[in-house]
Design an enzyme around this catalytic site. Sequence first.
Site, PDB file in Angstrom:
ATOM      1  N   THR A 155       0.876  -1.153   0.000  1.00 28.56           N
ATOM      2  CA  THR A 155       0.000   0.000   0.000  1.00 28.56           C
ATOM      3  C   THR A 155       0.920   1.210   0.000  1.00 28.56           C
ATOM      4  O   THR A 155       2.134   1.055  -0.082  1.00 28.56           O
ATOM      5  CB  THR A 155      -0.858   0.012   1.280  1.00 28.56           C
ATOM      6  OG1 THR A 155       0.019   0.116   2.406  1.00 28.56           O
ATOM      7  CG2 THR A 155      -1.681  -1.254   1.421  1.00 28.56           C
ATOM      8  N   VAL A 184     -12.220  -6.769   1.960  1.00 32.27           N
ATOM      9  CA  VAL A 184     -11.870  -5.511   2.605  1.00 32.27           C
ATOM     10  C   VAL A 184     -10.463  -5.615   3.178  1.00 32.27           C
ATOM     11  O   VAL A 184     -10.156  -6.553   3.923  1.00 32.27           O
ATOM     12  CB  VAL A 184     -12.869  -5.158   3.717  1.00 32.27           C
ATOM     13  CG1 VAL A 184     -12.441  -3.893   4.448  1.00 32.27           C
ATOM     14  CG2 VAL A 184     -14.273  -4.988   3.124  1.00 32.27           C
ATOM     15  N   SER A 185      -9.613  -4.675   2.844  1.00 31.59           N
ATOM     16  CA  SER A 185      -8.249  -4.664   3.364  1.00 31.59           C
ATOM     17  C   SER A 185      -8.216  -3.966   4.719  1.00 31.59           C
ATOM     18  O   SER A 185      -9.219  -3.454   5.202  1.00 31.59           O
ATOM     19  CB  SER A 185      -7.324  -3.936   2.387  1.00 31.59           C
ATOM     20  OG  SER A 185      -7.525  -2.536   2.490  1.00 31.59           O
ATOM     21  N   VAL A 206      -0.114  -7.918   4.496  1.00 31.41           N
ATOM     22  CA  VAL A 206      -1.321  -8.720   4.288  1.00 31.41           C
ATOM     23  C   VAL A 206      -2.411  -8.188   5.205  1.00 31.41           C
ATOM     24  O   VAL A 206      -2.297  -8.264   6.431  1.00 31.41           O
ATOM     25  CB  VAL A 206      -1.045 -10.211   4.566  1.00 31.41           C
ATOM     26  CG1 VAL A 206      -2.335 -11.019   4.452  1.00 31.41           C
ATOM     27  CG2 VAL A 206      -0.005 -10.748   3.584  1.00 31.41           C
TER      28      VAL A 206
END
Length: 280
Positions: A155, A184-185, A206
Amino acid sequence: MKLIIHGGFFSESNTNHEVKVAKQQALKAIVETGYAYLQHHTAAETVVYTISLLEDSDLFNAGTGSQIQSDGRIRLSAALMDGRTQRFSGIINTEDIKNPIQVAEKLMLYDDRVLSGEGALAFARDNGFNYYNPETPQRRQEYEKKLNDSVRLGTVGCVALDAAGNIAAGTSTGGKGFEIPGRVSDSATVAGNYANAHAGISCTGVGEDIVSGAVAAKIAVRVTDGMALAQAVDKTLAELKPYNGFAGVVALSASGEVYHADTHPYMVWASHEEQVSFFE
């Protein structure tokens, strides 16, 4: 005044030497530009500005150049938290926008501050965020070849400490790639992005592991309770070991501590205090 950013992990995509160098150079330029902006802006404003620069670079998995999901579509998530006001805002799985962090910033003014999917997209359009396709040829090529045998991580994030001593944190992601639509992260949750008066944290890795460990919020609580930032980060990441959790963290404290750590090298990062530091 201090600023630290990350750009995910080297394992997020093409890991050849040229890409590594390009990412390092991009982070160095962006953290310098962001730090100059911080001189005359708040921590929250600086986080949005700096993450927008990261989103606009196709070297990272956020905004332009984000991963493509299993159904061939790109969905973006981002969050912003202002440690001064204790307000958190975010969007989850939103398509066809350029800078999700700017939509999250706009939501700071509303009571309903975390939106997902179609609702988030409708809000973005109503507030002047026009259609934008964040796909790049490299991501399309990866998708068409179904290069989903390895975990795709990464990210972008930013934590800022401004001249008034306020902290803000922001995180933006294109997901892990080839995931089930609707996944959904951590990025738009307090597990992946958190700030209060004592500390600010942005995570990468992760998402499921980061959520399981409540990483960002747990670090902030520990610093609030008196633990040194480095100790709080290291203790929290150590608690991911029983399930081999994969995470990286950039963090600042109100006392001026700057810290970064990861469980599985190497996260790419850069910071700016009096001089620039970055992963080599």
